[in-house]
Scaffold this active site. Structure first.
Site, short mmCIF file in Angstrom:
data_model
loop_
_atom_site.label_atom_id
_atom_site.label_comp_id
_atom_site.label_asym_id
_atom_site.label_seq_id
_atom_site.Cartn_x
_atom_site.Cartn_y
_atom_site.Cartn_z
N ASP A 2 -26.63 1.71 0.58
CA ASP A 2 -27.67 1.08 0.79
C ASP A 2 -27.48 -0.29 0.38
O ASP A 2 -26.75 -0.51 -0.58
CB ASP A 2 -28.77 1.72 -0.11
CG ASP A 2 -30.21 1.45 0.23
OD1 ASP A 2 -30.33 0.84 1.32
OD2 ASP A 2 -31.03 1.97 -0.26
N GLY A 3 -28.33 -1.15 1.17
CA GLY A 3 -28.34 -2.57 0.74
C GLY A 3 -27.72 -3.50 1.57
O GLY A 3 -27.68 -4.75 1.51
N ASN A 4 -27.44 -3.02 3.03
CA ASN A 4 -26.75 -4.01 4.03
C ASN A 4 -27.65 -5.06 4.46
O ASN A 4 -27.43 -6.04 4.55
CB ASN A 4 -26.28 -2.99 5.03
CG ASN A 4 -25.35 -2.10 4.91
OD1 ASN A 4 -24.74 -2.16 3.88
ND2 ASN A 4 -24.96 -0.90 5.91
N TRP A 7 -28.44 -7.67 1.87
CA TRP A 7 -27.11 -8.39 1.74
C TRP A 7 -27.50 -9.62 2.67
O TRP A 7 -26.87 -10.68 2.24
CB TRP A 7 -25.93 -7.64 1.66
CG TRP A 7 -24.78 -8.18 1.61
CD1 TRP A 7 -23.99 -8.72 0.50
CD2 TRP A 7 -23.78 -8.84 2.67
NE1 TRP A 7 -22.87 -9.60 0.35
CE2 TRP A 7 -22.64 -9.34 1.79
CE3 TRP A 7 -23.90 -8.98 3.91
CZ2 TRP A 7 -21.81 -10.21 2.46
CZ3 TRP A 7 -23.00 -9.81 4.71
CH2 TRP A 7 -21.90 -10.30 3.85
N ASN A 50 -33.67 7.43 10.14
CA ASN A 50 -33.30 5.83 10.44
C ASN A 50 -33.80 5.69 12.08
O ASN A 50 -33.75 4.54 12.32
CB ASN A 50 -31.87 5.79 10.34
CG ASN A 50 -31.50 5.59 8.72
OD1 ASN A 50 -30.45 5.64 8.58
ND2 ASN A 50 -32.42 5.06 8.12
N ARG A 53 -36.47 2.97 12.49
CA ARG A 53 -36.06 1.61 12.44
C ARG A 53 -36.39 0.86 13.77
O ARG A 53 -36.15 1.58 14.82
CB ARG A 53 -34.76 1.33 12.01
CG ARG A 53 -34.43 1.77 10.53
CD ARG A 53 -33.17 1.44 9.97
NE ARG A 53 -33.16 1.79 8.56
CZ ARG A 53 -32.48 1.32 7.57
NH1 ARG A 53 -31.80 0.19 7.86
NH2 ARG A 53 -32.62 1.73 6.28
N ILE A 173 -32.58 10.26 -3.91
CA ILE A 173 -31.58 11.01 -2.99
C ILE A 173 -31.91 10.81 -1.58
O ILE A 173 -30.91 10.55 -0.87
CB ILE A 173 -31.45 12.23 -3.46
CG1 ILE A 173 -31.11 12.37 -4.97
CG2 ILE A 173 -30.75 13.19 -2.69
CD1 ILE A 173 -30.83 13.74 -5.46
N GLU A 185 -23.23 14.70 -10.36
CA GLU A 185 -23.69 13.56 -11.33
C GLU A 185 -24.05 12.48 -10.45
O GLU A 185 -23.44 11.93 -9.59
CB GLU A 185 -22.37 13.32 -12.24
CG GLU A 185 -21.87 14.20 -13.16
CD GLU A 185 -22.90 14.75 -14.04
OE1 GLU A 185 -23.79 13.86 -14.43
OE2 GLU A 185 -22.76 15.89 -14.36
#
Ligand code: FPP
Length: 236
Positions: A2-4, A7, A50, A53, A173, A185
């Site tokens: 995540d975060g493209n 960025w 997705n 989008r 999640i 974890e």
């Protein structure tokens, strides 16, 4: 991964540019995992949700996969990476299905690390498709147990993940590996995916090594492949 989009936006670039850098980060990270002796990595590349989008982003991502296969397949073959695609292929183009097929067949003999790419995937979709296929196979209620159902899940070729990393600062999640991550974890990082580095990976592994894994018991820190690595046993 995540975060493209963020960025890219921070660089006044279109979101697609972030996804493109995201592919480079993916290849880098898979090879870094292999160097550390990690044998299975699963990434969330495109979720069942997705499709909501903008059309141009969706088609950009589909096109990017085709470009990525062309650009990186030979390198991944040479580095011993086995590629598996998990998700519903029925909705993607024939061209993309062929590219997946090519990626899987040309890496099927590799054993160093298995990269499973979740594409048009959702954890709930996986549970439903597994139940559906078990029913189609005539599995009876009596025969059905966790191991049996797991054999129908999209990731039956891989062990349950020890460590689940989400980048991009969100702490959820999002329908990824709902069945398989029962005892994973969880590590959440603020790092945006294109910037995910060896140092970020090592920080997540160090965090994993600090966790006390009890799997529902009181004090068993049952060993796993990743805990052996995190505790100093070296991989290949
Ligand atoms: C989430 O970031 C990222 C995605 C939905 C796509 C990830 C896909 C890739 C890295 C390319 C996959 C390619 C191959 C070959 C497997 P976001 O767009 O939600 O970013 P944001 O939260 O900053 O908006």
């Amino acid at each position: 991964m995540d975060g493209n989009g963020r960025w890219a936006k921070r660089r006044f670039m279109p979101r697609f540019f972030g996804h493109k850098q995201g592919v480079d980060a993916l290849v880098r990270t898979v090879l870094a995992c292999a160097d550390r002796g990690i044998e299975y990595v699963t990434v969330f590349a495109f979720s069942s949700e997705n499709w909501k989008r903008p059309t141009e982003e969706v088609s950009g991502l589909m096109g990017l996969v085709l470009v990525a296969v062309t650009k990186y397949l030979a390198k991944l073959v040479g580095q011993g990476v086995r590629i598996r695609i998990v998700g519903d292929r029925s909705q993607v183009s024939e061209k993309l299905r062929d590219a997946w097929q090519q990626a899987e067949s040309s890496t099927s003999h590799n054993t160093r690390i298995t990269l499973s790419v979740a594409f048009n995937y959702g954890g709930r979709w996986d549970i439903v498709q597994a139940c559906r296929r078990a029913i189609e196979d005539g599995v009876s209620a009596h025969e059905l147990d966790e191991a049996k159902l797991n054999s129908y899940m999209a990731l039956s070729h891989a062990p349950d993940p020890d460590l689940f990393i989400r980048t991009g600062g969100e702490v959820r999640i999002s329908n990824f590996l709902l069945w398989q991550a029962a005892y994973s974890e969880l590590v959440f990082s603020d790092c945006l995916w294109p910037e995910f580095s060896d140092a970020e990976l090592d920080a997540a592994l160090a965090e994993f090594a600090r966790r006390d894994r009890r799997f529902g018991a009181v004090n068993s820190n049952a060993p796993s492949a990743l805990s052996n690595l995190a505790n100093g046993a070296h991989g290949p």
